[in-house]
Every structure is written in structure tokens, then in C-alpha cells.
Design a protein around this motif. Structure first.
Motif, PDB file in Angstrom:
ATOM      1  N   VAL A  37       8.997  65.945  83.069  1.00 42.19           N
ATOM      2  CA  VAL A  37       8.966  65.490  81.689  1.00 42.19           C
ATOM      3  C   VAL A  37       9.997  64.379  81.556  1.00 42.19           C
ATOM      4  CG1 VAL A  37       9.380  66.134  79.281  1.00 42.19           C
ATOM      5  CG2 VAL A  37       8.262  67.739  80.813  1.00 42.19           C
ATOM      6  N   VAL A  38       9.622  63.309  80.869  1.00 42.85           N
ATOM      7  CA  VAL A  38      10.519  62.182  80.614  1.00 42.85           C
ATOM      8  C   VAL A  38      10.850  62.193  79.131  1.00 42.85           C
ATOM      9  CG1 VAL A  38      10.783  59.681  80.731  1.00 42.85           C
ATOM     10  CG2 VAL A  38       9.402  60.857  82.444  1.00 42.85           C
ATOM     11  N   ALA A  39      12.151  62.183  78.819  1.00 43.87           N
ATOM     12  CA  ALA A  39      12.568  62.248  77.421  1.00 43.87           C
ATOM     13  C   ALA A  39      13.679  61.251  77.134  1.00 43.87           C
ATOM     14  CB  ALA A  39      13.047  63.661  77.078  1.00 43.87           C
ATOM     15  N   LEU A  75       4.964  57.214  86.400  1.00 42.85           N
ATOM     16  CA  LEU A  75       5.955  57.227  85.318  1.00 42.85           C
ATOM     17  C   LEU A  75       6.645  55.879  85.137  1.00 42.85           C
ATOM     18  CD1 LEU A  75       7.655  60.677  85.934  1.00 42.85           C
ATOM     19  CD2 LEU A  75       6.086  60.078  84.098  1.00 42.85           C
ATOM     20  N   GLU A  76       6.389  54.930  86.027  1.00 41.87           N
ATOM     21  CA  GLU A  76       7.098  53.648  85.995  1.00 41.87           C
ATOM     22  C   GLU A  76       7.022  52.976  84.629  1.00 41.87           C
ATOM     23  OE1 GLU A  76       7.165  49.373  88.308  1.00 41.87           O
ATOM     24  OE2 GLU A  76       6.180  51.082  89.249  1.00 41.87           O
ATOM     25  N   GLU A  77       5.886  53.044  83.979  1.00 47.98           N
ATOM     26  CA  GLU A  77       5.709  52.351  82.700  1.00 47.98           C
ATOM     27  C   GLU A  77       6.490  52.975  81.551  1.00 47.98           C
ATOM     28  OE1 GLU A  77       1.523  53.929  80.995  1.00 47.98           O
ATOM     29  OE2 GLU A  77       1.431  53.067  83.018  1.00 47.98           O
ATOM     30  N   VAL A  78       6.890  54.250  81.667  1.00 49.24           N
ATOM     31  CA  VAL A  78       7.642  54.888  80.579  1.00 49.24           C
ATOM     32  C   VAL A  78       9.134  54.969  80.867  1.00 49.24           C
ATOM     33  CG1 VAL A  78       5.694  56.228  79.725  1.00 49.24           C
ATOM     34  CG2 VAL A  78       7.190  57.218  81.456  1.00 49.24           C
ATOM     35  N   LEU A  79       9.557  54.490  82.008  1.00 50.30           N
ATOM     36  CA  LEU A  79      10.972  54.516  82.360  1.00 50.30           C
ATOM     37  C   LEU A  79      11.657  53.289  81.756  1.00 50.30           C
ATOM     38  CD1 LEU A  79      10.840  55.729  86.071  1.00 50.30           C
ATOM     39  CD2 LEU A  79      11.546  57.023  84.068  1.00 50.30           C
ATOM     40  N   LYS A 117       8.988  61.379  75.885  1.00 49.94           N
ATOM     41  CA  LYS A 117       8.214  60.135  76.010  1.00 49.94           C
ATOM     42  C   LYS A 117       6.875  60.398  76.681  1.00 49.94           C
ATOM     43  CE  LYS A 117      12.169  57.066  76.841  1.00 49.94           C
ATOM     44  NZ  LYS A 117      12.693  56.106  77.824  1.00 49.94           N
ATOM     45  N   ALA A 118       6.918  61.124  77.795  1.00 49.58           N
ATOM     46  CA  ALA A 118       5.703  61.369  78.576  1.00 49.58           C
ATOM     47  C   ALA A 118       5.968  62.505  79.549  1.00 49.58           C
ATOM     48  CB  ALA A 118       5.305  60.113  79.341  1.00 49.58           C
ATOM     49  N   LEU A 119       4.901  62.941  80.215  1.00 45.68           N
ATOM     50  CA  LEU A 119       5.043  63.923  81.280  1.00 45.68           C
ATOM     51  C   LEU A 119       4.014  63.638  82.350  1.00 45.68           C
ATOM     52  CD1 LEU A 119       3.245  67.107  80.402  1.00 45.68           C
ATOM     53  CD2 LEU A 119       4.063  65.781  78.506  1.00 45.68           C
ATOM     54  N   SER A 120       4.308  64.130  83.525  1.00 48.53           N
ATOM     55  CA  SER A 120       3.410  63.910  84.655  1.00 48.53           C
ATOM     56  C   SER A 120       3.144  65.246  85.325  1.00 48.53           C
ATOM     57  CB  SER A 120       4.041  62.938  85.648  1.00 48.53           C
ATOM     58  OG  SER A 120       3.201  62.780  86.763  1.00 48.53           O
TER      59      SER A 120
END
Length: 177
Positions: free
Chosen positions: A26-28, A72-76, A109-112
């Protein structure tokens, strides 16, 4: 204080190993969270088997190359916190969902999952995935249902016979009186 090249390489190597071992992440965005809130989040993460880490976005992009998390590159971008699940794919999603209710500053932001990128709106779906034990229990109950039904059916035949015989005996007993 800037990191040395060796320090950056060590971070990338460690993050790459973590990403290869993880089943979901998970990206937050953690802007606005206090140190006490971050500490509590990390404490809950350790208890649930989730690795929470903050890595520079450029280093994370390099670490994720060749893994399922390259998507995930685009949400980092911006301040980014990563939560990695190892055995239970929904563990990090549950952690961030539940802690996000307590701390509104934590914004997912997103999750993978399995190399697929999902938006923050899918957090609840992934968080509702059953744990390994719950999935095994569900599978066992599905497998056990036909056997249980067969046993109940087989038991019903002699039970009905006995009830019929008892009813006949009671009927004859009342007729003779």
C-alpha cells in the motif's frame, strides 16, 4: 545530511528484497501526521506482520524495477509511506484502512496486488480479503457440507422408521384401550 552512494545502494537492495518477498503493498501520503501517530502506526504494523517504511521515491523506483511493484512508479511522488504484506495480502490494506479512520491525515494513494495497480478506492475491497486461516476455514466448510448433508440424510431414514413404528404402537395402544 545527504546519503552516500553506498548508503543509497544498500537502501535499494534492501527495498528490492522486501518487494520480492511481499505479496501486496500500500502506498500512502503521510503529510500532516505527528510523530506519535507514525509511531503508533508502526507499532500496529509490527503486530499485524506488515513492514512499514519510508523510502525516497527515486530509490523506491529503482528498487521496484524487475518486481511486481514496478507498476507503482506513477504514484511514487510526494511524501510516500509504503506498507508491505508478506503472507496475508490484505494485511497492509486492513492496517491502513483502520488506521486511516483514526488518523485522517493518512491518505492512501494506491495499492498493488499481484503486479496490478489499484486505486485508493479499491482499498476496502482488498482489506476485506479473508486471512489465510479464514480462507482455509471457508474452504473446509464448503468441502465438509456434502458429507454432512449425506450423513444427515442417511440418519433421517432410520429415524423416520422409528418414529413411524412408535406412532403405530401408540395408535394400536390407544385402539386396544
Amino acid at each position: 545530511m545527504p546519503l552516500s552512494l553506498a548508503g543509497k545502494e544498500a537502501i535499494v537492495t534492501e527495498a528490492h528484497e522486501v518487494a520480492q518477498a511481499a505479496t501486496a503493498t500500500v502506498v500512502a501520503d503521510y503529510r500532516g501526521m505527528t510523530v506519535a501517530e507514525l509511531t503508533e502506526l508502526r507499532k500496529q504494523a509490527r503486530a499485524s506482520g506488515v513492514k512499514v517504511t519510508v523510502i525516497r521515491n527515486t530509490l523506491a523506483k529503482r528498487a521496484f524495477e524487475g518486481t511486481d511493484y514496478a507498476c507503482l512508479e506513477e504514484v511514487l511522488n510526494g511524501p510516500t509511506m509504503l506498507g508491505f504484506s508478506y503472507e496475508d495480502p490484505g494485511a497492509s490494506a486492513r492496517l491502513f484502512r483502520d488506521y486511516g479512520r483514526e488518523c485522517p491525515a493518512l491518505e492512501v494513494k494506491a495499492l498493488s496486488l499481484n503486479g496490478e495497480l489499484y486505486g485508493a478506492e479499491d482499498l476496502a475491497k482488498v482489506a476485506s480479503l479473508p486471512t489465510k486461516e479464514e480462507a482455509l476455514a471457508q474452504l473446509l466448510s464448503v468441502m465438509k457440507a456434502p458429507v454432512t448433508k449425506l450423513a444427515q440424510t442417511l440418519q433421517a431414514v432410520p429415524t423416520k422408521l422409528v418414529r413411524t413404528l412408535v406412532a403405530l404402537r401408540d395408535q394400536k395402544g390407544t385402539d386396544e384401550s
